[in-house]
Design a protein around this motif. Structure first.
Motif, PDB file in Angstrom:
ATOM      1  N   LYS A 128     -42.006  60.008  23.417  1.00 44.40           N
ATOM      2  CA  LYS A 128     -41.540  61.563  23.301  1.00 44.40           C
ATOM      3  C   LYS A 128     -41.328  61.542  21.710  1.00 44.40           C
TER       4      LYS A 128
ATOM      5  N   PRO B 100     -33.922  61.460  27.830  1.00 46.16           N
ATOM      6  CA  PRO B 100     -34.735  60.724  28.361  1.00 46.16           C
ATOM      7  C   PRO B 100     -36.421  60.906  27.843  1.00 46.16           C
ATOM      8  N   GLY B 101     -36.812  59.572  27.825  1.00 46.78           N
ATOM      9  CA  GLY B 101     -38.356  59.609  27.313  1.00 46.78           C
ATOM     10  C   GLY B 101     -38.332  59.461  25.788  1.00 46.78           C
ATOM     11  N   TRP B 102     -37.267  59.374  25.168  1.00 45.15           N
ATOM     12  CA  TRP B 102     -37.213  59.338  23.612  1.00 45.15           C
ATOM     13  C   TRP B 102     -36.804  57.882  23.296  1.00 45.15           C
TER      14      TRP B 102
ATOM     15  N   ASP C 177     -34.904  53.463  25.939  1.00 39.42           N
ATOM     16  CA  ASP C 177     -34.855  54.570  26.182  1.00 39.42           C
ATOM     17  C   ASP C 177     -33.509  55.423  25.966  1.00 39.42           C
TER      18      ASP C 177
ATOM     19  N   THR D 156     -42.896  51.791  27.225  1.00 35.20           N
ATOM     20  CA  THR D 156     -41.757  52.139  26.403  1.00 35.20           C
ATOM     21  C   THR D 156     -41.780  53.546  26.227  1.00 35.20           C
ATOM     22  N   PRO D 157     -40.735  54.433  25.669  1.00 35.55           N
ATOM     23  CA  PRO D 157     -40.556  55.938  25.454  1.00 35.55           C
ATOM     24  C   PRO D 157     -41.725  56.018  24.291  1.00 35.55           C
TER      25      PRO D 157
ATOM     26  N   GLU E   8     -46.639  62.036  29.500  1.00 36.18           N
ATOM     27  CA  GLU E   8     -45.417  61.483  29.868  1.00 36.18           C
ATOM     28  C   GLU E   8     -45.240  61.400  31.405  1.00 36.18           C
TER      29      GLU E   8
ATOM     30  N   TYR F 232     -48.655  62.262  21.857  1.00 37.68           N
ATOM     31  CA  TYR F 232     -48.017  62.747  23.141  1.00 37.68           C
ATOM     32  C   TYR F 232     -48.249  64.111  23.424  1.00 37.68           C
TER      33      TYR F 232
ATOM     34  N   ASP G 281     -38.662  50.032  29.316  1.00 36.64           N
ATOM     35  CA  ASP G 281     -38.555  51.307  29.123  1.00 36.64           C
ATOM     36  C   ASP G 281     -37.033  51.441  29.091  1.00 36.64           C
TER      37      ASP G 281
END
Length: 414
Positions: free
Chosen positions: A331, A376-378, A371, A328-329, A344, A339, A367
């Motif tokens: 960021k 994206p990535g958060w 997300d 899972t994200p 990432e 991080y 993910d």
């Protein structure tokens, strides 16, 4: 038949007749299935207790016509004495239904001494329990007893009082802190007798274990997924084998982050009865946590692939289906140094491999479920416990809802 042989046969029959009769439960094959689980972890301290009753509340996944309790001294270096254990249905808080109260025994004895590094199972307890109900497990320790083995995340509730009060309908709660923080010791499993239900083990880290989730309400994603399966009449009992801070390849960076997933898989999955499937959500801490004394650095991508592949192979060799979940994200996480952009890049690459791999029997895209489409990535803010890493109650619900039930059509037919 010769006279000599006939005498030998009669002598053998006579000897057998003198053996003590086995309890009915012991003579009858039972279909035992895990209904609740907590993976043992080392406490990392020297706390002890004596002359205390601990009442641990656990939420079952599957119901059944009898139960047995698993106690663990996995990280103890001395024998652990449990003087009494009783089981009852919970009413609310620390209150139990006295009509349901039963004494647990171990080989017919009310107390048990658990050798260092071992676990024990109680004798079967004749008590009908319902799925998704709360069970109170009350144990008394005269002690002193070292709190070396515990589970860090308190998904239910722990009530503590002085003296031997295991049968008390309303436990006179005297304290909550026994020297190990928000954790509970020794209790590691409840198994139930069912007609055909098998187990699905959720195997992972804090995101599975329930860090930041509202306790004592059945909110971690495995609990919520269990309710989905029940509503769909899919006979699978979901048990939670998550450990907060756990890593796939190496042991935790401090004691309570536990034995590494590769090292504990046999104990927490393969050693349990009637396990039919496992969901793997593990690896984010291999990316995020700094190197510990047992590891040279952060985990390389290929090593993570190897670890997941090894677990899949070991499970499938036992006829267990393996479902991998994407990481899972993370960021913007508030955990210092957890991080980095390079981490990432590895998370994205590992997720791509998981989605495309033929190693697993299925893939669940947690993910994608969590997300933030705009970032994206958060982790989506609505699903964040406000640390940028752990899903909240709503996030856990989203994870449970994202799993396609048709992945378990095989269980409907078993």
């Amino acid at each position: 038949m010769s006279v000599l042989n006939r005498r030998a046969l009669m002598s053998g029959l006579t000897s057998l007749s003198l053996l003590p009769a086995l309890p009915a439960f012991a003579r009858t094959a039972q279909h035992w299935t895990p209904s609740w689980y907590a993976a043992p972890e080392p406490s990392g301290n020297k706390a002890q207790i004596e002359d205390l009753t601990l009442r641990q509340i656990v939420r079952l996944s599957a119901g059944g016509s009898a139960v047995r309790i698993r106690l663990s001294n996995a990280y103890g270096d001395t024998p652990l004495r449990i003087d009494e254990l009783r089981v009852a249905k919970r009413v609310d808080g620390a209150r139990i239904d006295p009509q349901s109260d039963r004494a647990a025994t171990f080989n017919g004895q009310t107390g048990v001494t658990i050798p260092p590094g071992a676990y024990v199972l109680s004798d079967p307890i004749a008590l009908t329990v319902e799925a998704h109900a709360d069970l109170a497990l009350s144990l008394y320790v005269k002690g002193p007893a070292a709190l070396t083995t515990l589970h860090e995340i308190q998904r239910g509730a722990l009530y503590v009082t002085g003296g031997r009060e295991t049968a008390a309908a309303e436990l006179p709660v005297a304290r909550t802190d026994i020297g190990i923080g928000n954790a509970f010791p020794w209790m590691s499993g409840v198994e139930v007798v069912t007609a055909r239900t098998q187990a699905l083990v959720a195997f992972g880290d804090s995101i599975t274990d329930g860090f930041g989730i509202t306790p004592d309400q059945g909110k971690p994603w495995p609990d919520q997924f269990s309710e989905r399966l029940s509503a769909a009449n899919i006979p699978l009992s979901v048990v939670n084998a998550g450990i907060s801070g756990n890593r796939l390849l190496n042991h935790g960076t401090w004691a309570r982050f536990g034995t590494g997933a590769l090292a504990r898989f046999d104990r927490d999955v393969l050693a349990q009865p009637n396990v039919a499937a496992v969901v793997l959500l593990i690896g984010i801490n291999d990316l995020g946590h700094a190197a510990g004394p047992d590891s040279a650095g952060y985990a390389p991508l290929e090593a993570l692939k190897m670890g997941l592949t090894q677990i899949a192979a070991r499970a499938q060799a036992h006829g267990i289906r393996v479902y991998a979940a994407t990481l899972t994200p993370f960021k913007g996480t508030t955990f210092k140094d957890y991080y980095a952009d390079e981490k990432e890049t590895r998370r994205v690459a590992l997720n791509a491999w998981i989605r495309q791999s033929d190693v697993f029997d299925g893939v669940f895209d947690f993910d994608k479920a969590l997300d933030d489409p705009a970032r994206p990535g958060w982790l989506l803010k609505a699903y964040d416990v406000k640390d940028g890493l752990h899903p909240n109650d709503a996030g856990a619900a989203k994870m449970a809802q994202s799993i396609p039930l048709d992945a378990f059509n095989w269980a409907r037919k078993s």
